[in-house]
Motif scaffolding. Sequence first.
Motif, PDB file in Angstrom:
ATOM      1  N   LEU A  82       0.837  -1.200   0.000  1.00  0.00           N
ATOM      2  CA  LEU A  82       0.000   0.000   0.000  1.00  0.00           C
ATOM      3  C   LEU A  82       0.873   1.251   0.000  1.00  0.00           C
ATOM      4  O   LEU A  82       0.656   2.196   0.771  1.00  0.00           O
ATOM      5  N   ALA A  83       1.880   1.274  -0.854  1.00  0.00           N
ATOM      6  CA  ALA A  83       2.820   2.387  -0.911  1.00  0.00           C
ATOM      7  C   ALA A  83       2.115   3.697  -1.227  1.00  0.00           C
ATOM      8  O   ALA A  83       1.169   3.732  -2.020  1.00  0.00           O
ATOM      9  N   LEU A  84       2.596   4.773  -0.615  1.00  0.00           N
ATOM     10  CA  LEU A  84       1.941   6.063  -0.717  1.00  0.00           C
ATOM     11  C   LEU A  84       2.603   7.019  -1.707  1.00  0.00           C
ATOM     12  O   LEU A  84       1.992   8.019  -2.102  1.00  0.00           O
ATOM     13  N   GLU A  85       3.827   6.755  -2.090  1.00  0.00           N
ATOM     14  CA  GLU A  85       4.606   7.720  -2.869  1.00  0.00           C
ATOM     15  C   GLU A  85       4.021   7.915  -4.284  1.00  0.00           C
ATOM     16  O   GLU A  85       3.396   7.010  -4.829  1.00  0.00           O
ATOM     17  N   PRO A  86       4.284   9.101  -4.882  1.00  0.00           N
ATOM     18  CA  PRO A  86       3.693   9.436  -6.198  1.00  0.00           C
ATOM     19  C   PRO A  86       4.435   8.777  -7.364  1.00  0.00           C
ATOM     20  O   PRO A  86       4.824   9.448  -8.330  1.00  0.00           O
ATOM     21  N   TYR A  87       4.603   7.461  -7.293  1.00  0.00           N
ATOM     22  CA  TYR A  87       5.328   6.741  -8.337  1.00  0.00           C
ATOM     23  C   TYR A  87       4.512   6.680  -9.626  1.00  0.00           C
ATOM     24  O   TYR A  87       5.049   6.869 -10.720  1.00  0.00           O
ATOM     25  N   LEU A  88       3.220   6.438  -9.507  1.00  0.00           N
ATOM     26  CA  LEU A  88       2.369   6.349 -10.701  1.00  0.00           C
ATOM     27  C   LEU A  88       2.369   7.662 -11.474  1.00  0.00           C
ATOM     28  O   LEU A  88       2.565   7.679 -12.693  1.00  0.00           O
ATOM     29  N   SER A  89       2.164   8.779 -10.769  1.00  0.00           N
ATOM     30  CA  SER A  89       2.056  10.067 -11.454  1.00  0.00           C
ATOM     31  C   SER A  89       3.392  10.521 -12.025  1.00  0.00           C
ATOM     32  O   SER A  89       3.441  11.081 -13.127  1.00  0.00           O
ATOM     33  N   THR A  90       4.481  10.273 -11.308  1.00  0.00           N
ATOM     34  CA  THR A  90       5.783  10.778 -11.742  1.00  0.00           C
ATOM     35  C   THR A  90       6.467   9.856 -12.742  1.00  0.00           C
ATOM     36  O   THR A  90       6.871  10.269 -13.830  1.00  0.00           O
ATOM     37  N   VAL A  91       6.597   8.587 -12.369  1.00  0.00           N
ATOM     38  CA  VAL A  91       7.419   7.668 -13.160  1.00  0.00           C
ATOM     39  C   VAL A  91       6.620   7.010 -14.282  1.00  0.00           C
ATOM     40  O   VAL A  91       7.082   6.948 -15.424  1.00  0.00           O
ATOM     41  N   VAL A  92       5.415   6.517 -13.978  1.00  0.00           N
ATOM     42  CA  VAL A  92       4.634   5.811 -14.996  1.00  0.00           C
ATOM     43  C   VAL A  92       4.022   6.797 -15.998  1.00  0.00           C
ATOM     44  O   VAL A  92       4.302   6.740 -17.196  1.00  0.00           O
ATOM     45  N   ILE A  93       3.184   7.712 -15.492  1.00  0.00           N
ATOM     46  CA  ILE A  93       2.517   8.656 -16.393  1.00  0.00           C
ATOM     47  C   ILE A  93       3.510   9.675 -16.946  1.00  0.00           C
ATOM     48  O   ILE A  93       3.580   9.911 -18.153  1.00  0.00           O
ATOM     49  N   GLY A  94       4.287  10.272 -16.046  1.00  0.00           N
ATOM     50  CA  GLY A  94       5.267  11.251 -16.495  1.00  0.00           C
ATOM     51  C   GLY A  94       6.277  10.650 -17.455  1.00  0.00           C
ATOM     52  O   GLY A  94       6.623  11.257 -18.476  1.00  0.00           O
ATOM     53  N   GLY A  95       6.746   9.449 -17.133  1.00  0.00           N
ATOM     54  CA  GLY A  95       7.703   8.796 -18.020  1.00  0.00           C
ATOM     55  C   GLY A  95       7.131   8.527 -19.397  1.00  0.00           C
ATOM     56  O   GLY A  95       7.813   8.699 -20.415  1.00  0.00           O
ATOM     57  N   SER A  96       5.878   8.107 -19.466  1.00  0.00           N
ATOM     58  CA  SER A  96       5.230   7.849 -20.744  1.00  0.00           C
ATOM     59  C   SER A  96       5.113   9.129 -21.571  1.00  0.00           C
ATOM     60  O   SER A  96       5.433   9.155 -22.758  1.00  0.00           O
ATOM     61  N   ILE A  97       4.660  10.206 -20.931  1.00  0.00           N
ATOM     62  CA  ILE A  97       4.468  11.464 -21.655  1.00  0.00           C
ATOM     63  C   ILE A  97       5.805  12.019 -22.140  1.00  0.00           C
ATOM     64  O   ILE A  97       5.913  12.496 -23.281  1.00  0.00           O
ATOM     65  N   LEU A  98       6.822  11.940 -21.319  1.00  0.00           N
ATOM     66  CA  LEU A  98       8.128  12.436 -21.744  1.00  0.00           C
ATOM     67  C   LEU A  98       8.672  11.610 -22.910  1.00  0.00           C
ATOM     68  O   LEU A  98       9.284  12.149 -23.838  1.00  0.00           O
ATOM     69  N   ARG A  99       8.449  10.303 -22.876  1.00  0.00           N
ATOM     70  CA  ARG A  99       8.940   9.429 -23.949  1.00  0.00           C
ATOM     71  C   ARG A  99       8.248   9.732 -25.274  1.00  0.00           C
ATOM     72  O   ARG A  99       8.876   9.716 -26.333  1.00  0.00           O
ATOM     73  N   THR A 100       6.946  10.014 -25.226  1.00  0.00           N
ATOM     74  CA  THR A 100       6.171  10.141 -26.466  1.00  0.00           C
ATOM     75  C   THR A 100       5.995  11.573 -26.950  1.00  0.00           C
ATOM     76  O   THR A 100       5.667  11.784 -28.122  1.00  0.00           O
ATOM     77  N   THR A 101       6.202  12.555 -26.079  1.00  0.00           N
ATOM     78  CA  THR A 101       5.829  13.923 -26.414  1.00  0.00           C
ATOM     79  C   THR A 101       6.973  14.920 -26.353  1.00  0.00           C
ATOM     80  O   THR A 101       7.096  15.779 -27.232  1.00  0.00           O
ATOM     81  N   ALA A 102       7.797  14.863 -25.319  1.00  0.00           N
ATOM     82  CA  ALA A 102       8.794  15.905 -25.067  1.00  0.00           C
ATOM     83  C   ALA A 102       9.869  15.952 -26.143  1.00  0.00           C
ATOM     84  O   ALA A 102      10.167  14.946 -26.801  1.00  0.00           O
TER      85      ALA A 102
END
Length: 378
Positions: A82-102
């Motif tokens: 039940l980890a609380l850290e913002p891994y989904l928003s930063t690494v998963v979503i952010g990583g995807s957007i940076l890979r495909t868009t930036a």
Amino acid sequence: MDFELSEEQQLLKDMVGRFMQDRYDFEKRKKYMAEPGGFSEEIWAAYAEQGLLAVPFAEEDGGIGGGPVDLMIVMEEMGKALALEPYLSTVVIGGSILRTTATPAQRSALAEEIIGGACKLAFAHSEPKARYELAHVETKAAKSGDGYTLDGAKTLVMYGGVADKLIVSARVSGATTDEAGVGLFLVDPKADGVAIRDYPTQDGLRAAEVTLTGAAAELLGDTPDSMAAIRQASDEAIAALCAEAAGALGKSLDLTVQYIKDREQFGRAIGSFQGLQFQASEMFVELELARSMMMYGAMASRDADPVERSRAVSAAKVQLGRSAKQLGEKSIQLHGGVGMTMEYSIGHYFKRLSIIDRTFGDTDHHLAQLDAVGGMAA
């Protein structure tokens, strides 16, 4: 599909599993939740030291070049804790957007900060009237000198209150639900014209409402036409959420089986009663169904065909939602009254599973999505 983990993936799973067992338990989680941002900055720094923040980023950007199965492994272990850290928003979503868009320069600069633990991202896309429709974007972007200014409101922004950068979707042209004309922009959450209301969610995590009034923004990429990237990031996020849910389901089953072994009634452990054994067996079946679909969704989450990709992740989300309801409800029932108390962890797992079901589309929404593309592929 081959669902066997490679040697490197098994080592990753073992490493993350040991890390979460050492650094997380129910009492520690409560302490982390009480910290100012709603999670442990010390744990976030440890993620960086362990290389977990580098998983999806390319080697040329300082990452380890991991794929969706590697993210699945990490998210499943985080789900168990039940980890609380913002891994989904930063690494998963952010990583995807940076890979495909930036642009390469944007991606390299942000990836370095994320991998080192110095930058947390929040994806500000959902809007109050949008429901689960990704193309519903009312927030407006207007050209201003070399950049843009944004006006609008975003809701349910995961960890928006602690983000160092916001990735905001905004419309430069077209009607509210048009696929074309939506761009992605980088916004400083401390800049003028940005108002953020942070709050806890029912599962112990945090979200925020973001209001933009003439806020300065930098365009991500070379063109404000990013709906394909938004849909890609959404599908990867759904696959990651399914993995987190599978981890939470596995831990829920473990807790429940241990409870019925320990709890005595009428002079014997309640786990010795056949009726409860049958229910535990049914929970195990639900877990295996969920895990198989989790793997299917993860392996398809970067499919180049957006229809097939969406079909796979929607199917996975439907099964995880159904399994979460069945296994989660049984876990509460077998614990009895204490399962509903704040003092027992099992209720917190069920809360998180319930919120996951409603994130990026609930079970009914994804059933409709599957129906729209003709169901599962033959």
